[in-house]
Design a protein around this motif. Structure first.
Motif, mmCIF file in Angstrom:
data_model
loop_
_atom_site.group_PDB
_atom_site.id
_atom_site.type_symbol
_atom_site.label_atom_id
_atom_site.label_comp_id
_atom_site.label_asym_id
_atom_site.label_seq_id
_atom_site.Cartn_x
_atom_site.Cartn_y
_atom_site.Cartn_z
ATOM 1 N N VAL A 13 34.703 -72.552 -40.043
ATOM 2 C CA VAL A 13 34.332 -71.251 -40.605
ATOM 3 C C VAL A 13 35.503 -70.276 -40.510
ATOM 4 O O VAL A 13 35.928 -69.706 -41.509
ATOM 5 C CB VAL A 13 33.117 -70.659 -39.864
ATOM 6 C CG1 VAL A 13 32.805 -69.255 -40.376
ATOM 7 C CG2 VAL A 13 31.902 -71.574 -40.015
ATOM 8 N N ALA A 14 36.020 -70.087 -39.295
ATOM 9 C CA ALA A 14 37.105 -69.126 -39.091
ATOM 10 C C ALA A 14 37.792 -69.435 -37.773
ATOM 11 O O ALA A 14 37.215 -70.097 -36.901
ATOM 12 C CB ALA A 14 36.568 -67.695 -39.072
ATOM 13 N N ALA A 15 39.024 -68.932 -37.623
ATOM 14 C CA ALA A 15 39.756 -69.128 -36.379
ATOM 15 C C ALA A 15 40.728 -67.986 -36.167
ATOM 16 O O ALA A 15 41.110 -67.285 -37.116
ATOM 17 C CB ALA A 15 40.510 -70.462 -36.391
ATOM 18 N N ILE A 16 41.123 -67.808 -34.902
ATOM 19 C CA ILE A 16 42.045 -66.739 -34.537
ATOM 20 C C ILE A 16 42.910 -67.220 -33.395
ATOM 21 O O ILE A 16 42.458 -67.994 -32.543
ATOM 22 C CB ILE A 16 41.260 -65.459 -34.142
ATOM 23 C CG1 ILE A 16 42.191 -64.265 -33.949
ATOM 24 C CG2 ILE A 16 40.412 -65.698 -32.889
ATOM 25 C CD1 ILE A 16 41.441 -62.937 -33.828
ATOM 26 N N THR A 17 44.173 -66.790 -33.387
ATOM 27 C CA THR A 17 45.034 -67.098 -32.255
ATOM 28 C C THR A 17 44.863 -66.016 -31.206
ATOM 29 O O THR A 17 44.850 -64.823 -31.519
ATOM 30 C CB THR A 17 46.502 -67.168 -32.694
ATOM 31 O OG1 THR A 17 46.879 -65.919 -33.302
ATOM 32 C CG2 THR A 17 46.709 -68.286 -33.704
#
Length: 123
Positions: free
Chosen positions: A48-52
């Motif tokens: 769906v989504a990702a973030i560092t």
């Protein structure tokens, strides 16, 4: 021991909004990627989504781009998924996941997983 705990799921009407939270503990996440995945009924788990954690770079699946926003708090202990303009096809169990290193879109690349939270969008 790394623990991820999701919250914020529920039942919402089409066009509505929900915000999911993922509280992370038990590890150092300075060089990690955090992702949200979902598993619709009878289907495979999907990105769906990702973030560092460090730089806050974000990535989205085409199906949610412009409607969902992933973010993290300043203390880097919680990741959020703001979901707007929800559609019935967004109905799924949503999972938070973490891995050391760069963002990957494949669920098998993630080491740590939360228990999941149900999101149901009625038409």
């Amino acid at each position: 021991q790394v623990q991820l705990v999701e919250s914020g799921g529920g039942l919402v009407q089409s066009g509505g909004s929900l915000r999911l939270s993922c509280a992370a503990s038990g590890g150092t996440f300075s060089n990690s990627a955090m992702g949200w995945f979902r598993q619709p009924p009878g289907k495979e788990r999907e990105f769906v989504a990702a973030i560092t954690w460090y730089g806050g770079s974000t990535f989205y699946a085409d199906s949610v781009k412009g409607r969902f926003t992933i973010s993290r708090n300043s203390a880097k202990t919680t990741v959020y998924l703001q979901m707007n303009s929800l559609k019935p096809e967004d109905t799924a169990v949503y999972y938070c996941a973490a891995r050391d290193g760069a963002v990957f879109f494949a669920s098998r690349a993630y080491t740590y997983w939360g228990q999941g939270t149900q999101v149901t969008v009625s038409s």
